[in-house]
Write a protein that holds these residues in place. Structure first.
Motif, PDB file in Angstrom:
ATOM      1  N   GLY A 247     -33.294  -5.946  12.712  1.00 22.35           N
ATOM      2  CA  GLY A 247     -33.222  -5.108  11.874  1.00 22.35           C
ATOM      3  C   GLY A 247     -34.275  -5.055  10.695  1.00 22.35           C
ATOM      4  N   GLY A 248     -35.486  -5.775  10.809  1.00 16.19           N
ATOM      5  CA  GLY A 248     -36.135  -5.611   9.850  1.00 16.19           C
ATOM      6  C   GLY A 248     -36.253  -6.913   8.918  1.00 16.19           C
ATOM      7  N   LYS A 249     -35.332  -8.081   9.328  1.00 20.90           N
ATOM      8  CA  LYS A 249     -35.541  -9.187   8.458  1.00 20.90           C
ATOM      9  C   LYS A 249     -35.263 -10.251   9.600  1.00 20.90           C
ATOM     10  N   PRO A 250     -35.481 -11.594   9.317  1.00 22.20           N
ATOM     11  CA  PRO A 250     -35.145 -12.535  10.042  1.00 22.20           C
ATOM     12  C   PRO A 250     -33.621 -13.002  10.083  1.00 22.20           C
ATOM     13  N   VAL A 251     -33.279 -13.331  11.652  1.00 17.76           N
ATOM     14  CA  VAL A 251     -31.801 -13.887  11.621  1.00 17.76           C
ATOM     15  C   VAL A 251     -31.239 -14.547  10.332  1.00 17.76           C
ATOM     16  N   ILE A 252     -31.915 -15.502   9.918  1.00 16.93           N
ATOM     17  CA  ILE A 252     -31.507 -16.606   8.917  1.00 16.93           C
ATOM     18  C   ILE A 252     -30.995 -15.713   7.632  1.00 16.93           C
ATOM     19  N   SER A 253     -31.708 -14.640   7.302  1.00 16.07           N
ATOM     20  CA  SER A 253     -31.609 -13.963   6.081  1.00 16.07           C
ATOM     21  C   SER A 253     -30.229 -13.248   5.782  1.00 16.07           C
ATOM     22  N   TYR A 254     -29.782 -13.053   7.015  1.00 13.18           N
ATOM     23  CA  TYR A 254     -28.155 -12.382   7.184  1.00 13.18           C
ATOM     24  C   TYR A 254     -27.199 -13.528   6.425  1.00 13.18           C
ATOM     25  N   CYS A 255     -27.312 -14.727   7.058  1.00 18.53           N
ATOM     26  CA  CYS A 255     -26.197 -15.698   6.505  1.00 18.53           C
ATOM     27  C   CYS A 255     -26.557 -16.022   5.031  1.00 18.53           C
ATOM     28  N   LEU A 256     -27.958 -16.164   4.745  1.00 15.92           N
ATOM     29  CA  LEU A 256     -28.145 -16.424   3.267  1.00 15.92           C
ATOM     30  C   LEU A 256     -27.692 -15.740   2.169  1.00 15.92           C
ATOM     31  N   GLN A 257     -27.896 -14.108   2.625  1.00 15.28           N
ATOM     32  CA  GLN A 257     -27.547 -13.438   1.568  1.00 15.28           C
ATOM     33  C   GLN A 257     -25.851 -13.155   1.580  1.00 15.28           C
ATOM     34  N   THR A 258     -25.326 -13.602   2.423  1.00 13.60           N
ATOM     35  CA  THR A 258     -23.807 -13.605   2.597  1.00 13.60           C
ATOM     36  C   THR A 258     -23.442 -14.920   1.555  1.00 13.60           C
TER      37      THR A 258
ATOM     38  N   PRO B 109     -25.487 -15.263  12.048  1.00 20.14           N
ATOM     39  CA  PRO B 109     -25.648 -14.327  11.032  1.00 20.14           C
ATOM     40  C   PRO B 109     -24.499 -13.486  10.568  1.00 20.14           C
ATOM     41  N   LEU B 110     -23.547 -13.460  11.369  1.00 19.09           N
ATOM     42  CA  LEU B 110     -22.620 -12.554  10.932  1.00 19.09           C
ATOM     43  C   LEU B 110     -21.308 -13.109  10.200  1.00 19.09           C
ATOM     44  N   VAL B 111     -21.361 -14.397   9.917  1.00 23.01           N
ATOM     45  CA  VAL B 111     -20.454 -14.877   8.987  1.00 23.01           C
ATOM     46  C   VAL B 111     -20.125 -14.021   7.719  1.00 23.01           C
ATOM     47  N   THR B 112     -18.656 -14.026   7.319  1.00 20.06           N
ATOM     48  CA  THR B 112     -18.570 -13.049   6.234  1.00 20.06           C
ATOM     49  C   THR B 112     -18.296 -13.860   5.003  1.00 20.06           C
ATOM     50  N   GLY B 113     -18.158 -13.317   3.800  1.00 24.22           N
ATOM     51  CA  GLY B 113     -17.652 -14.239   2.520  1.00 24.22           C
ATOM     52  C   GLY B 113     -16.322 -14.669   2.848  1.00 24.22           C
ATOM     53  N   ALA B 114     -15.369 -13.875   3.611  1.00 23.72           N
ATOM     54  CA  ALA B 114     -13.987 -14.263   3.867  1.00 23.72           C
ATOM     55  C   ALA B 114     -13.909 -15.486   4.595  1.00 23.72           C
ATOM     56  N   ASP B 115     -14.745 -15.643   5.683  1.00 16.20           N
ATOM     57  CA  ASP B 115     -14.797 -16.647   6.416  1.00 16.20           C
ATOM     58  C   ASP B 115     -15.099 -17.934   5.640  1.00 16.20           C
ATOM     59  N   ILE B 116     -16.230 -17.891   4.585  1.00 14.58           N
ATOM     60  CA  ILE B 116     -16.514 -18.939   3.742  1.00 14.58           C
ATOM     61  C   ILE B 116     -15.371 -19.298   3.079  1.00 14.58           C
ATOM     62  N   SER B 117     -14.700 -18.457   2.400  1.00 12.23           N
ATOM     63  CA  SER B 117     -13.549 -18.787   1.441  1.00 12.23           C
ATOM     64  C   SER B 117     -12.456 -19.101   2.179  1.00 12.23           C
ATOM     65  N   ASP B 118     -12.301 -18.599   3.404  1.00  8.28           N
ATOM     66  CA  ASP B 118     -11.119 -19.214   4.206  1.00  8.28           C
ATOM     67  C   ASP B 118     -11.076 -20.882   4.409  1.00  8.28           C
ATOM     68  N   VAL B 119     -12.328 -21.134   4.951  1.00  5.23           N
ATOM     69  CA  VAL B 119     -12.487 -22.612   5.270  1.00  5.23           C
ATOM     70  C   VAL B 119     -12.270 -23.586   4.131  1.00  5.23           C
ATOM     71  N   ILE B 120     -12.938 -23.163   2.844  1.00  5.34           N
ATOM     72  CA  ILE B 120     -12.828 -23.747   1.662  1.00  5.34           C
ATOM     73  C   ILE B 120     -11.446 -23.938   1.325  1.00  5.34           C
ATOM     74  N   THR B 121     -10.519 -23.101   1.247  1.00  7.22           N
ATOM     75  CA  THR B 121      -9.219 -22.821   1.185  1.00  7.22           C
ATOM     76  C   THR B 121      -8.273 -23.814   1.903  1.00  7.22           C
ATOM     77  N   SER B 122      -8.824 -23.429   3.288  1.00  2.00           N
ATOM     78  CA  SER B 122      -7.897 -24.585   4.380  1.00  2.00           C
ATOM     79  C   SER B 122      -8.318 -26.026   4.199  1.00  2.00           C
ATOM     80  N   SER B 123      -9.507 -26.185   3.607  1.00  4.11           N
ATOM     81  CA  SER B 123      -9.844 -27.700   3.427  1.00  4.11           C
ATOM     82  C   SER B 123      -9.187 -28.320   2.152  1.00  4.11           C
TER      83      SER B 123
END
Ligand code: CTP
Ligand code: MG
Length: 219
Positions: free
Chosen positions: A28-39, A100-114
């Motif tokens: 989609g016009g950018k490297p795979v790593i850019s997707y999670c970095l943006q998130t 690449p398809l991690v979401t902001g909710a995935d990140i926030s959920d794991v922090i909250t669970s920890s």
């Protein structure tokens, strides 16, 4: 303060036919790593980001902190933790650049669970019947699926405790690690199971890469 640690130091040997590791292949016009970095950049729960990545791939990525890859995934994590030490974060959130398809909710959920434990890792209940085979040819035993979970990233750890464990391990012990939470649990850290995300799959094989390409191109 929460630090994101993005792992992009692998060679991607289970994916074939490309001249660069999977996290740098363009989709989609950018490297795979850019997707999670943006998130991670857009996630309000993440305060700074360190990318474990070889120097030759750092250009054009944006303004991130960088650490050098290690010879195994766990060595790469250790390098990132040693780099992050100067910022003294409370927690580190470790993520595979190949998801690449991690979401902001995935990140926030794991922090909250920890928060009630020493860390947390997202995991999905195993849905297929699961066999153990010692020789890879015949079934040794059938495992109890109800007790089995497939681990994902992002994983969140108490920074000081997690770094401290790495400092106590030998080089060979680090090489033998099979997953980021293995040593955490082994050294007595209490690691919660957080909600996994079926969409947050890891690109491991060519079929995974094509699955991701189809999702991005179909958007
Ligand atoms: N990784 C890393 N340093 C290593 C090995 C892996 O930073 N020495 C990273 C990879 O770049 C990837 C993540 O850890 O984002 C998950 O590992 P994996 O899917 O196994 O990636 P690779 O090791 O690159 O692939 P393979 O095992 O197929 O060679
Ligand atoms: Mg690997």
């Amino acid at each position: 303060m929460n630090a994101g640690l993005i792992l992009a130091g692998g060679k991607g040997e289970r994916l074939t036919g490309y001249d660069k590791p999977k996290q740098f292949i363009e989709v989609g016009g950018k490297p795979v790593i850019s997707y999670c970095l943006q998130t991670f950049e857009q996630c309000a729960d993440i305060d700074l980001i360190c990318v474990v990545i070889a120097e030759e791939y750092r250009g054009n990525l944006g303004s991130f902190l960088f650490a050098d890859p290690g010879k195994s995934r766990q060595h790469s994590i250790y390098n990132g933790l040693l780099f992050l030490k100067q910022y003294a974060p409370d927690r580190v959130v470790v993520h595979d650049a190949a998801r690449p398809l991690v979401t902001g909710a995935d990140i926030s959920d794991v922090i909250t669970s920890s928060l009630a434990c020493d860390g947390a890792t997202p995991a999905l209940p195993v849905t297929d019947t699961t066999y153990q085979s010692v020789d890879g040819k015949t079934i040794t035993t059938t495992l109890n699926r109800d007790e089995l979970f497939a681990g994902q990233t992002p994983e969140c750890y108490d920074f000081k405790k997690y770094l401290g464990i790495h400092e106590r391990l030998s080089d060979e012990e680090l090489s033998a690690v099979r997953g980021s939470s293995e040593i955490a649990v082994g050294f007595g850290m209490k690691i919660a199971l957080a909600k996994g995300d079926e969409c947050n799959f890891k690109i491991t094989t060519n079929a995974d890469l094509e699955r991701f390409r189809t999702i991005v191109e179909g958007r």
